[in-house]
Design an enzyme around this catalytic site. Structure first.
Site, PDB file in Angstrom:
ATOM      1  NE  ARG A 174      32.478  33.509  37.121  1.00 32.17           N
ATOM      2  CZ  ARG A 174      32.979  34.636  37.650  1.00 32.17           C
ATOM      3  NH1 ARG A 174      34.168  34.615  38.197  1.00 32.17           N
ATOM      4  NH2 ARG A 174      32.319  35.772  37.602  1.00 32.17           N
ATOM      5  CE1 TYR A 210      34.285  38.617  41.733  1.00 36.81           C
ATOM      6  CE2 TYR A 210      33.271  36.471  41.433  1.00 36.81           C
ATOM      7  CZ  TYR A 210      34.222  37.398  41.090  1.00 36.81           C
ATOM      8  OH  TYR A 210      35.100  37.117  40.084  1.00 36.81           O
ATOM      9  CG  ASP A 248      35.025  32.891  41.520  1.00 35.09           C
ATOM     10  OD1 ASP A 248      35.402  32.507  42.643  1.00 35.09           O
ATOM     11  OD2 ASP A 248      35.586  33.797  40.887  1.00 35.09           O
ATOM     12  CG  HIS A 294      35.545  36.523  44.522  1.00 36.79           C
ATOM     13  ND1 HIS A 294      35.907  37.727  45.060  1.00 36.79           N
ATOM     14  CD2 HIS A 294      36.145  36.453  43.317  1.00 36.79           C
ATOM     15  CE1 HIS A 294      36.695  38.364  44.200  1.00 36.79           C
ATOM     16  NE2 HIS A 294      36.860  37.617  43.137  1.00 36.79           N
ATOM     17  CD  GLU A 336      37.317  30.849  39.954  1.00 39.50           C
ATOM     18  OE1 GLU A 336      36.581  30.505  39.005  1.00 39.50           O
ATOM     19  OE2 GLU A 336      37.919  31.931  39.972  1.00 39.50           O
ATOM     20  CD  GLU A 343      40.571  34.747  40.676  1.00 40.05           C
ATOM     21  OE1 GLU A 343      40.015  33.923  39.926  1.00 40.05           O
ATOM     22  OE2 GLU A 343      40.100  35.864  40.926  1.00 40.05           O
ATOM     23  NE  ARG A 390      40.406  30.418  38.633  1.00 39.67           N
ATOM     24  CZ  ARG A 390      40.174  31.163  37.557  1.00 39.67           C
ATOM     25  NH1 ARG A 390      40.375  30.680  36.352  1.00 39.67           N
ATOM     26  NH2 ARG A 390      39.729  32.402  37.685  1.00 39.67           N
ATOM     27  CG  HIS A 421      42.584  35.166  36.997  1.00 37.16           C
ATOM     28  ND1 HIS A 421      43.191  36.255  37.566  1.00 37.16           N
ATOM     29  CD2 HIS A 421      41.257  35.442  37.008  1.00 37.16           C
ATOM     30  CE1 HIS A 421      42.283  37.142  37.922  1.00 37.16           C
ATOM     31  NE2 HIS A 421      41.100  36.675  37.605  1.00 37.16           N
ATOM     32  CG  ASP A 476      41.664  41.625  36.551  1.00 36.95           C
ATOM     33  OD1 ASP A 476      40.579  41.023  36.610  1.00 36.95           O
ATOM     34  OD2 ASP A 476      42.722  41.164  36.997  1.00 36.95           O
ATOM     35  CD  GLU A 527      38.087  33.808  34.550  1.00 34.74           C
ATOM     36  OE1 GLU A 527      39.194  33.859  35.100  1.00 34.74           O
ATOM     37  OE2 GLU A 527      37.047  34.267  35.073  1.00 34.74           O
ATOM     38  CD1 TRP A 586      34.021  42.426  47.437  1.00 31.38           C
ATOM     39  CD2 TRP A 586      35.760  41.908  46.121  1.00 31.38           C
ATOM     40  NE1 TRP A 586      33.616  42.563  46.120  1.00 31.38           N
ATOM     41  CE2 TRP A 586      34.660  42.255  45.291  1.00 31.38           C
ATOM     42  CE3 TRP A 586      36.968  41.545  45.516  1.00 31.38           C
ATOM     43  CZ2 TRP A 586      34.731  42.235  43.910  1.00 31.38           C
ATOM     44  CZ3 TRP A 586      37.039  41.536  44.136  1.00 31.38           C
ATOM     45  CH2 TRP A 586      35.941  41.886  43.340  1.00 31.38           C
TER      46      TRP A 586
HETATM   47 MG   LIG Z   1      37.809  33.944  40.363  1.00 27.71          MG
END
Ligand SMILES: [Mg+2]
Length: 413
Positions: free
Chosen positions: A158, A170, A221, A223, A247, A273, A294, A323, A327, A350, A413
């Site tokens: 990515r 981002y 991505d 976002h 994405e 995601e 995702r 995803h 995190d 991912e 965001w």
């Molecule tokens: Mg993403």
């Protein structure tokens, strides 16, 4: 009348369900379900930036209702907490339910002394292709990172880069640190310009294809930053560079709005995601508006519910693309890799590597080599937690940022 056929089966009973919160570099919430036979299962209950909400939901409502139940009845326990709840669904509820579900699958596989993928139906492939991230402040530094990822063996990457005229973007780390967006006690504010982004990003992919040729899989991505017609423009403009996927190019609460994107571009689309149930993607899948789903195990109700999403997706040529940011704890990575090993309509996984400190707290059996993962042969999902070490890293509130357009309007965001 209740009939019990239990000959030859060791009955288990849940005697404890405890929530472990730790922060070895970032916050993780772990659910440990312990049985009267000593077998235990682990589930990841981490919801980035909202960790304590899931802790409370589990500790105050779900864990007490688990005690005394038979952990082998995974489906019934899933239905008890989903169908049985008047207030069902949502990211907090489905993350908590996913943690229970994954811990129960872990117990069932450990009891059977089998790696989890064997219970799902055995492996469908030799290895699990994973993509990692290459990011930089500008195109040149991003291409250096891309070269590093290729050197590490990744077949898919990515690619994100800073945009001239936008202070922070981002996916792009500051100060050479690894990227971790939940980095402030209260949400900090970023700014965004769709025009600057759209004018710049095709140049990144033109440069990447020029340097790396056609074989490497490139992903990007957005976002959720664009409207459908803006996303359609981007999809069209990057078509010559043959992305593996674009994405989250727009939000998807209005699933039909993706028809507009789909009608204008052949760039493959991935989304989901932030979805937490099959109902968040049913129209996207049934109308063939996307190519990759995702959603992942930990935020979409566990293995039990993710399997339903994957089976629906298979009917419409939609493949999985879980995803896998940092995190999600190594427990999710472990469980996801067992799922990936089995699921017939697998697309890609991912992978954002966890730090050494995180991997000391969460030991695992999965393995990466030459662009592909294998989940390991340990019984269960193969990920454990060192509770003593985890206790040395206490929780610290960390919020995700918010975004504003250049005129101050709040944006996605
Ligand atoms: Mg993403």
């Amino acid at each position: 009348m209740v009939l019990l056929f239990t000959a030859g089966v060791t009955l288990l009973k849940i005697v404890e369900a405890k929530v472990i919160v730790c922060s070895p570099g970032r916050n993780f919430v772990t659910l440990k379900i312990i049985t009267d036979q000593g077998i235990y299962g682990l589930g990841d209950a981490t919801l980035n930036g909202r960790e304590k909400a899931v802790v409370s939901y589990l500790e105050d409502y779900l864990c007490p209702a688990l005690i005394g139940r038979d952990p082998q009845r995974i489906e019934d326990i899933w239905q008890f907490f989903y169908r049985g709840a008047y207030w069902r669904g949502g990211p907090v509820g489905m993350t908590a339910l996913a943690a229970i579900d994954v811990a129960l699958w872990d117990i069932k596989a450990k009891q059977a002394e089998l790696p989890l993928y064997q219970l799902l139906g055995g492996r469908s492939r030799d290895g699990i292709m994973a993509y990692t991230h290459a990011t930089g402040q500008d195109i040149d530094s991003t291409l250096d990172e891309l070269a590093r990822a290729v050197e590490q063996g990744y077949k898919a990457v990515r690619v994100q880069c800073g945009i001239p005229g936008i202070a922070s973007t981002y996916g792009v780390p500051k100060n050479g640190k690894s990227y971790e967006p939940a980095d402030a006690d209260l949400p900090h504010e970023c700014s965004w310009s769709t025009e600057k982004y759209l004018n710049y990003i095709p140049q990144l992919f033109e440069a990447a294809r020029k340097q790396f040729g056609d074989e490497l899989h490139l992903l990007h991505d957005v976002h959720h930053r664009l409207t459908p017609i803006e996303a359609a423009r981007l999809g069209k403009e990057v078509e010559p560079f043959h992305l593996f996927w674009l994405e989250d190019c727009a939000t998807a609460e209005n699933q039909q709005s993706w028809k507009l994107i789909r009608e204008h571009t052949t760039t493959p689309l991935a989304v989901g995601e932030v979805f937490n149930s099959i109902h968040c993607c049913r129209e996207l899948i049934q109308n063939q508006l996307i190519d990759y789903i995702r959603s992942t195990i930990t935020h979409a109700g566990g293995i039990t519910h993710m399997r339903r999403i994957a089976d629906l997706a298979a009917l419409y040529h939609v493949r999985t693309g879980f995803h896998g940011a940092t995190d999600l704890s190594p427990i999710t990575m472990g469980a996801a890799l067992h799922f990936d090993y089995w699921v017939p309509n697998f697309g890609i996984q991912e992978h954002m590597p966890h730090s050494e400190q995180m991997e000391q707290v969460f030991s695992h059996h999965y393995h990466f080599e030459g662009g592909y993962f294998t989940p390991g042969e340990a019984p269960g999902h193969g990920v454990d937690i060192d509770e003593k070490l985890a206790a040395k890293f206490p929780y610290k509130r960390a919020c995700l940022p918010v975004n504003r357009l250049e005129d101050g309007t709040l944006w996605n965001w």
